[in-house]
Design a protein around this motif. Sequence first.
Motif, mmCIF file in Angstrom:
data_model
loop_
_atom_site.group_PDB
_atom_site.id
_atom_site.type_symbol
_atom_site.label_atom_id
_atom_site.label_comp_id
_atom_site.label_asym_id
_atom_site.label_seq_id
_atom_site.Cartn_x
_atom_site.Cartn_y
_atom_site.Cartn_z
ATOM 1 N N THR A 50 -5.708 -6.002 -5.576
ATOM 2 C CA THR A 50 -5.180 -7.169 -4.858
ATOM 3 C C THR A 50 -4.755 -8.288 -5.811
ATOM 4 O O THR A 50 -3.812 -9.020 -5.523
ATOM 5 C CB THR A 50 -6.172 -7.693 -3.795
ATOM 6 O OG1 THR A 50 -7.444 -7.923 -4.401
ATOM 7 C CG2 THR A 50 -6.333 -6.697 -2.672
ATOM 8 N N GLN A 52 -3.429 -7.877 -8.820
ATOM 9 C CA GLN A 52 -2.156 -7.428 -9.379
ATOM 10 C C GLN A 52 -1.686 -8.273 -10.563
ATOM 11 O O GLN A 52 -0.499 -8.575 -10.691
ATOM 12 C CB GLN A 52 -1.082 -7.399 -8.292
ATOM 13 C CG GLN A 52 -1.390 -6.366 -7.204
ATOM 14 C CD GLN A 52 -0.294 -6.292 -6.150
ATOM 15 O OE1 GLN A 52 0.161 -7.325 -5.652
ATOM 16 N NE2 GLN A 52 0.126 -5.098 -5.804
ATOM 17 N N THR A 172 -4.435 -5.460 2.110
ATOM 18 C CA THR A 172 -3.514 -4.512 1.499
ATOM 19 C C THR A 172 -2.549 -3.928 2.530
ATOM 20 O O THR A 172 -1.374 -3.713 2.256
ATOM 21 C CB THR A 172 -4.319 -3.359 0.868
ATOM 22 O OG1 THR A 172 -5.380 -3.924 0.125
ATOM 23 C CG2 THR A 172 -3.475 -2.518 -0.038
ATOM 24 N N HIS A 173 -3.075 -3.663 3.726
ATOM 25 C CA HIS A 173 -2.258 -2.987 4.741
ATOM 26 C C HIS A 173 -1.256 -3.905 5.440
ATOM 27 O O HIS A 173 -0.395 -3.421 6.166
ATOM 28 C CB HIS A 173 -3.160 -2.310 5.776
ATOM 29 C CG HIS A 173 -4.067 -1.284 5.170
ATOM 30 N ND1 HIS A 173 -3.654 -0.404 4.196
ATOM 31 C CD2 HIS A 173 -5.379 -1.007 5.373
ATOM 32 C CE1 HIS A 173 -4.663 0.369 3.832
ATOM 33 N NE2 HIS A 173 -5.726 0.014 4.526
ATOM 34 N N ALA A 175 1.090 -5.098 4.139
ATOM 35 C CA ALA A 175 2.394 -4.705 3.587
ATOM 36 C C ALA A 175 3.127 -3.741 4.519
ATOM 37 O O ALA A 175 4.350 -3.646 4.493
ATOM 38 C CB ALA A 175 2.205 -4.075 2.212
ATOM 39 N N GLU A 176 2.362 -3.016 5.350
ATOM 40 C CA GLU A 176 2.990 -2.031 6.248
ATOM 41 C C GLU A 176 3.104 -2.522 7.682
ATOM 42 O O GLU A 176 3.560 -1.782 8.558
ATOM 43 C CB GLU A 176 2.158 -0.752 6.275
ATOM 44 C CG GLU A 176 1.983 -0.087 4.939
ATOM 45 C CD GLU A 176 0.673 0.680 4.925
ATOM 46 O OE1 GLU A 176 0.374 1.389 5.894
ATOM 47 O OE2 GLU A 176 -0.068 0.528 3.941
ATOM 48 N N HIS A 193 -2.488 -13.842 -2.552
ATOM 49 C CA HIS A 193 -2.336 -12.395 -2.703
ATOM 50 C C HIS A 193 -2.133 -11.684 -1.372
ATOM 51 O O HIS A 193 -1.729 -10.526 -1.343
ATOM 52 C CB HIS A 193 -3.516 -11.826 -3.497
ATOM 53 C CG HIS A 193 -3.580 -12.421 -4.878
ATOM 54 N ND1 HIS A 193 -4.128 -13.660 -5.107
ATOM 55 C CD2 HIS A 193 -3.125 -11.978 -6.076
ATOM 56 C CE1 HIS A 193 -4.019 -13.945 -6.407
ATOM 57 N NE2 HIS A 193 -3.415 -12.944 -7.010
ATOM 58 N N LEU A 194 -2.412 -12.372 -0.288
ATOM 59 C CA LEU A 194 -1.986 -11.856 1.014
ATOM 60 C C LEU A 194 -0.484 -12.094 1.168
ATOM 61 O O LEU A 194 0.245 -11.246 1.678
ATOM 62 C CB LEU A 194 -2.748 -12.533 2.162
ATOM 63 C CG LEU A 194 -2.201 -12.235 3.568
ATOM 64 C CD1 LEU A 194 -2.353 -10.751 3.906
ATOM 65 C CD2 LEU A 194 -2.890 -13.083 4.622
ATOM 66 N N THR A 196 1.758 -11.979 -1.018
ATOM 67 C CA THR A 196 2.487 -10.921 -1.720
ATOM 68 C C THR A 196 2.724 -9.744 -0.786
ATOM 69 O O THR A 196 3.807 -9.156 -0.758
ATOM 70 C CB THR A 196 1.639 -10.426 -2.915
ATOM 71 O OG1 THR A 196 1.094 -11.557 -3.566
ATOM 72 C CG2 THR A 196 2.439 -9.610 -3.878
ATOM 73 N N ARG A 197 1.681 -9.379 -0.026
ATOM 74 C CA ARG A 197 1.794 -8.237 0.898
ATOM 75 C C ARG A 197 2.728 -8.557 2.054
ATOM 76 O O ARG A 197 3.457 -7.692 2.541
ATOM 77 C CB ARG A 197 0.415 -7.854 1.446
ATOM 78 C CG ARG A 197 -0.605 -7.570 0.368
ATOM 79 C CD ARG A 197 -0.135 -6.428 -0.524
ATOM 80 N NE ARG A 197 -1.001 -6.269 -1.684
ATOM 81 C CZ ARG A 197 -1.415 -5.097 -2.143
ATOM 82 N NH1 ARG A 197 -1.018 -3.970 -1.571
ATOM 83 N NH2 ARG A 197 -2.190 -5.039 -3.180
ATOM 84 N N GLU A 200 6.197 -8.271 0.947
ATOM 85 C CA GLU A 200 6.555 -6.853 0.868
ATOM 86 C C GLU A 200 6.890 -6.317 2.271
ATOM 87 O O GLU A 200 7.894 -5.616 2.460
ATOM 88 C CB GLU A 200 5.367 -6.091 0.280
ATOM 89 C CG GLU A 200 5.672 -4.711 -0.227
ATOM 90 C CD GLU A 200 4.404 -4.067 -0.827
ATOM 91 O OE1 GLU A 200 3.562 -4.790 -1.403
ATOM 92 O OE2 GLU A 200 4.271 -2.836 -0.684
ATOM 93 N N THR A 453 -11.432 -9.613 0.585
ATOM 94 C CA THR A 453 -11.036 -8.296 0.084
ATOM 95 C C THR A 453 -12.224 -7.340 0.130
ATOM 96 O O THR A 453 -13.347 -7.737 0.425
ATOM 97 C CB THR A 453 -10.527 -8.348 -1.377
ATOM 98 O OG1 THR A 453 -11.644 -8.561 -2.245
ATOM 99 C CG2 THR A 453 -9.496 -9.431 -1.587
#
Length: 701
Positions: A50, A52, A172-173, A175-176, A193-194, A196-197, A200, A453
């Motif tokens: 996370t 990155q 992380t998810h 992003a989808e 960092h959320l 960033t997702r 994406e 996280t």
Amino acid sequence: MSTDIAAADPVAERIVHGTCPHDCPDTCAMLITVKDGVATKVRGDPDHPTTQGVLCTKVSRYLERTYSPDRVLYPMRRVGGKGPGQGSFERIGWDEALDIVSAKLKAIAAVDAQGVMPYAYSGTLGLVHNFGMPRRFFHKLGASQPERVLCATAGRMGYNTVIGAQIGTDITHFAESRLIILWGTNPITSNLHLWTRIAEARRNGARVIAIDPYRSQSAEKADWHLAPLPGTDGALAFGIMHVLIRDGLLDRDYVDNHTLGFEALAQRAATFTPEVVAGITGLSADDIEQLAYQYGAERASAIRVNFGLQRHAGGGNAVRAIACLPALTGAWREAAGGVLLDNAGSHAVDLAALDGRHLLPDPAHPPRSVNMAQIGRALNELNDPPIQAMFVYASNPMAVAPNNMLLRQGFLRPDLFTVVHEIFLTDTCDYADIVLPATTQLEQFDVHRPYGTLYTMLNQQAIVPLGEACSNAELFRRLAVRMGYDDDCFKQSDEEVARQAHDMTAPVNATLDFDALKRNGWQRLDVAERYAPFANGNFPTPSGKCEFESASAAKQGWSAVPEFIPPRESSLGNPELAKQFPLMLLTPPARHYLNSSFSSIKSLVKEVGDPWVEIHADDAAARGISDGARVRVFNQRGAFTVNARVNTKVRPGVLVAPSIWWQKESADGENSNAVTSDGLTDIGRGATYYDTAVEIALHFH
Ligand SMILES: Nc1nc2c(c(=O)[nH]1)N[C@H]1C(S)=C(S)[C@@H](COP(=O)(O)OP(=O)(O)OC[C@H]3O[C@@H](n4cnc5c(=O)[nH]c(N)nc54)[C@H](O)[C@@H]3O)O[C@H]1N2
Ligand SMILES: Nc1nc2c(c(=O)[nH]1)N[C@H]1C(S)=C(S)[C@@H](COP(=O)(O)OP(=O)(O)OC[C@H]3O[C@@H](n4cnc5c(=O)[nH]c(N)nc54)[C@H](O)[C@@H]3O)O[C@H]1N2
Ligand code: SF4
Ligand SMILES: [Mo]
């Protein structure tokens, strides 16, 4: 103390695994370069999934913080009066400091140890230095117990009535996800960092909707921004439910099999027609219909709700209502669906082993609790016994606590003894009798449980403490000796405390290996790669279902089904007050500061400039306020003076003053907490910073 630091070759350059200790959901993995015993570089760990490789603007200046010339490096005693500019500090030795402090604590405890109030919050979130040794000490003493409510209590407790634990969607998810709702949150500032997702996901075609009275940087980048009146989110959530239920936009199978109390919830939602909700929120009925339809159409929908929106009188119930939504649409079936408030409950920490609650003089009759948001009242009013000593560490109450005019009166009490363990000479230090030097994260060993996280994090000590600075754990070890506490737990090293911190019987810790953690800096919890905690129900509630209706909530005196409770200081909650103070003041986090931390970092201060308040052009025009004007924001509690920024980012009726500037960095020596409310939330007795009515006027001198 970490042995690794002594063992390491002091000259060779080496890389040390660190963890950001701050109160931020990201809990980044840091890599610290150390040469000749000096930290020369900090960066984000590129291998940590996370982080990155990226640290935020603030913490990328961590070296400037650690090596700042403004650090407190020695114990000091106040000479002269209390309060800013009144007295000064003179250096004393550690022995003398510990003698003075322990003598005072003993004298108070000889009568009633509840006269001692520890005031600690989120300067560090380390399990050793926040949850461990210091809490053991105050348990053993039998001091008053701080009710730790400044941040998140209402939301968490509200959320738990529905979901059962602080468990939510893995960042992380996101992003989808196909649809993301940023509900009362500005992740570009508070959860980088959320973001960033989310960025994406957007590149992959996801739609992002922001619900915020303020067009924050994140709202600016969203596809759609809805700006309801503050504190009305509960009603909005019911409006969405109303439409979902009315038009059958439900996952009936999920509702039937994995939820409890649908009928009762539907009954409550029935009264919240889009028209009714429009009247409460200031949104249009059409927008509410639209929002519900978009949400109902997408199963891979993730709601990020943050703590900002629960800092209102009805904050607990607002989060409860929002937490019901993904079960209605079956969004929990998807790893990229659901809702995220926080994920601390995905971890399994052994809090009792850490905090030594068994050390209480009489565990069956614990000492009184004192609410940290009402510390001003407590200092001025408590009598059974009065607070005679404030022991402040890892917090800066003078700057961060609400209604701080009242708090100042308390801190100025001549009979009050105040100790502050700090890295910098904060506003609170201005009222201290004794200031003790604290270490930064580079100078200590700790282990962390992130709340955002799914990694267990370790922080190796990178450098020896500067000057005579000492960590929280070491301070309380030393004090324990002075107090004559000979329990073994006060003799443990930081690493020994850390090794006890986890509940090793929990499945999420099945492969947790402390030695590997020490080597690698972080380890993922034992959860599925595609974390979808409630895809098949299995909620950690009493019933095992998502509880729209909660018997345990009812038992605690809250309504069994979520309800809408209007903001206390608004035309809905208090029309008389609202006539006098017609604007609602929000004081969300400033991007370059972390609560009141980093306002001592010169390069950041230069970048951020003076504190300001944002006001809608119509509200400004009605008061003759032009862009850049000096203004006074005030109410029945106090006032602060800042510069106005006139724009249309903030909706009419609302002011936004980013927080938290030190009082002494502000022109008139006051910050926004001069006016914020010290009222409490519906659930959990939490702080209600954003439930604050004010007026604003040009400042004439
Ligand atoms: N840079 C930076 N990052 C931080 C912090 C910091 O001080 N600085 N603080 C950290 C801490 S301690 C915490 S608790 C977290 C979370 O901190 P939060 O307080 O949740 O902060 P944000 O995510 O910025 O979200 C706040 C947003 O909610 C909006 N808001 C306020 N009231 C309402 C309301 O009633 N309804 C709705 N819909 N929106 C509302 C505000 O306008 C603001 O844009 O952030 C952490 N991260
Ligand atoms: N108006 C307004 N007020 C708010 C908020 C808001 O949104 N608006 N947000 C609230 C929220 S969400 C929170 S979480 C609170 C946060 O309030 P606090 O927990 O008080 O957070 P900070 O202001 O960061 O102050 C932490 C202090 O601890 C010190 N420190 C750091 N590490 C250590 C350590 O290891 N040991 C010791 N002894 N000291 C250390 C730092 O130098 C710093 O001065 O503020 C709340 N106050
Ligand atoms: S404050 Fe948050 S984003 Fe910044 S380094 Fe720390 S954990 Fe990462
Ligand atoms: Mo917070």
